[in-house]
Enzyme design. Structure first.
Site, mmCIF file in Angstrom:
data_model
loop_
_atom_site.group_PDB
_atom_site.id
_atom_site.type_symbol
_atom_site.label_atom_id
_atom_site.label_comp_id
_atom_site.label_asym_id
_atom_site.label_seq_id
_atom_site.Cartn_x
_atom_site.Cartn_y
_atom_site.Cartn_z
ATOM 1 N N PHE A 133 15.967 5.412 -7.352
ATOM 2 C CA PHE A 133 16.483 4.592 -8.445
ATOM 3 C C PHE A 133 16.965 5.503 -9.566
ATOM 4 O O PHE A 133 16.202 6.315 -10.081
ATOM 5 C CB PHE A 133 15.406 3.634 -8.978
ATOM 6 C CG PHE A 133 15.960 2.655 -9.977
ATOM 7 C CD1 PHE A 133 16.721 1.574 -9.559
ATOM 8 C CD2 PHE A 133 15.758 2.826 -11.338
ATOM 9 C CE1 PHE A 133 17.277 0.673 -10.483
ATOM 10 C CE2 PHE A 133 16.301 1.933 -12.268
ATOM 11 C CZ PHE A 133 17.048 0.863 -11.828
ATOM 12 N N ASP A 218 16.135 14.002 -11.648
ATOM 13 C CA ASP A 218 15.970 12.803 -12.465
ATOM 14 C C ASP A 218 14.483 12.666 -12.794
ATOM 15 O O ASP A 218 13.692 12.176 -11.996
ATOM 16 C CB ASP A 218 16.489 11.581 -11.695
ATOM 17 C CG ASP A 218 16.287 10.276 -12.470
ATOM 18 O OD1 ASP A 218 15.499 10.265 -13.430
ATOM 19 O OD2 ASP A 218 16.915 9.262 -12.096
ATOM 20 N N LYS A 247 12.851 7.041 -20.890
ATOM 21 C CA LYS A 247 11.519 6.420 -20.910
ATOM 22 C C LYS A 247 10.588 7.045 -21.965
ATOM 23 O O LYS A 247 10.746 6.787 -23.146
ATOM 24 C CB LYS A 247 10.910 6.448 -19.512
ATOM 25 C CG LYS A 247 11.642 5.478 -18.552
ATOM 26 C CD LYS A 247 10.862 5.240 -17.300
ATOM 27 C CE LYS A 247 11.570 4.323 -16.318
ATOM 28 N NZ LYS A 247 11.437 2.910 -16.606
#
Ligand SMILES: Cc1ncc(COP(=O)(O)O)c(C=O)c1O
Length: 389
Positions: A133, A218, A247
């Site tokens: 993702f 990532d 995040k």
């Protein structure tokens, strides 16, 4: 106001892309949150690995309040001390003195930036992982390896190949001299907290170097001490070309970053990319506060000990086949596909967790969650697992 009323209001006011949440949270302190009806929950999800120091941490409140009362936004026509200090700190964390940073607001945008940066190699092909993702914008979605999210929006960006995660032979077949970049999560978060074989990243690093492809890590979900290191790849000993973050970086404020290392830091030239809010004084003030607290409170050491504690407690529970992950990003593999049911039962008991897939419970709490709170989570999880599900 009742949770059900808020849910009805949500349905009328918001597009249906998430489905309407059934509870509405109105207040939080540390790892505790309260819903609109006054019910208290222990938050083991942390806004999906985002509220890295919990809710309303005094250092973040102070930094943000001071900044918004002084200078809220400047745009990148002007410099601001916070953005420079934060970029210097992030670059220093990589250990590469040539590292340079671009700021955005989210993980998807950080990955979009990486995608554009890789075009400056003169190539366009990308290799990503099945199940990965990387976000929902069109470029990030093109790299996301989940057919259910991709297929309604075809055609996506061309030239992207998805290979099985952790399979070095498949990576070797996919990568060539025409590959601009390979993008990988060091641990796949949304896919169910999947940890690759221990030497996988090092082998991919070697392939990327041989073929002249950028290796983009990532670390949106695994960054900012979540796994017990600043960035989730550090266990592998590699040096990537690009790291993407979001995040936890802003401690609950919207901030994303792309750090380019070595020669990759020279690829963008003036005018190549931009973002009005990128590096905003308020979000960068929050991130500076986050980093200071993580360092001062030796949070990375705590996180590693917490991992051991939870793994030992949870692995013994009947119905659990595996606990995997690193630090405070853990996936609890259940014997049966009852993760959604268990998540609901945990919520009834006042604990927020997430079903990453049918049979995996994910926890990604604030890194400063107390041992007492973790113990409470384990005890209630054991109780819920003993139900006849
Ligand atoms: C590894 C990873 N990359 C990218 C993203 C996308 O981040 P955002 O939702 O901030 O765009 C996520 C979000 O869950 C993620 O886990």
């Amino acid at each position: 106001m009742k949770n059900a009323q808020v849910s009805t209001a949500w349905k009328k006011a918001l597009l249906d892309n998430y489905g309407a949440p059934s509870i509405s949270l109105v207040k939080g302190k540390g790892s505790e949150v309260f819903d609109v009806e006054g019910k208290k929950y222990l938050d083991l999800l942390g806004g999906i690995a985002t509220n890295i120091l919990g809710h309303a941490h005094p250092a973040i409140v102070k930094a943000v309040t001071r900044q918004v009362g002084t200078l809220g936004h400047v745009s990148n026509f002007y410099a601001h001390p916070n953005v420079i200090e934060l970029a210097q700190k992030l670059a220093a964390m990589t250990g590469d003195k040539n590292a340079r940073v671009f700021f955005a607001q989210s993980g998807a945008e950080a990955n979009e930036a990486a995608m554009k940066l890789s075009r400056r190699t003169g190539k366009y092909r990308i290799v990503a992982a099945q199940g990965a993702f990387h976000g929902r914008t069109m470029g990030a979605l093109s790299m996301t390896g989940q057919p259910s999210k991709r297929e309604p929006f075809l055609p996506l960006v061309k030239g992207i190949k998805h290979v099985p995660y952790g399979d070095i032979k498949a990576m070797r077949r996919a990568i060539s001299n025409k590959t601009a970049m390979v993008i990988l999560e060091p641990i796949m978060g949304e896919a169910g907290v999947i940890v690759p074989p221990v030497d996988y990243l090092a082998q991919v690093r070697e392939l990327c170097t041989q073929k002249g492809a950028l290796l983009v890590i990532d670390a949106v979900q695994t960054g900012m001490a979540r796994t017990g290191d600043w960035f989730g790849y550090e266990y592998s000993g590699i040096t990537p070309d690009v790291i993407t973050l979001a995040k936890g970086l802003g401690g609950g404020l919207p901030l994303g970053a792309m750090i380019a290392l070595g020669d990759a830091a020279q690829l963008f030239v003036a005018g190549d990319h931009g973002s009005t809010f990128g590096g905003n004084p308020i979000t960068t003030a929050a991130a500076l506060a986050v980093i200071k607290v993580i360092e001062k409170d030796k949070i990375m050491i705590k996180v590693r000990k917490d991992q051991e504690f939870i793994m030992q407690r949870i692995a013994l529970i009947e119905g659990v086949s595996e606990v995997r992950g690193a630090g405070l990003l853990l996936g609890i593999q259940l014997d049966k596909p009852i993760a959604s049911k268990i998540t609901l039962q945990m919520r009834e008991e006042g604990i927020l967790v997430n079903a990453a897939n049918d049979s995996t419970i994910r926890i990604a709490p604030a890194l400063n969650i107390s041992r007492l709170q973790l113990n409470k989570f384990c005890t209630i999880f054991e109780k819920v697992m003993s139900h006849d599900n």
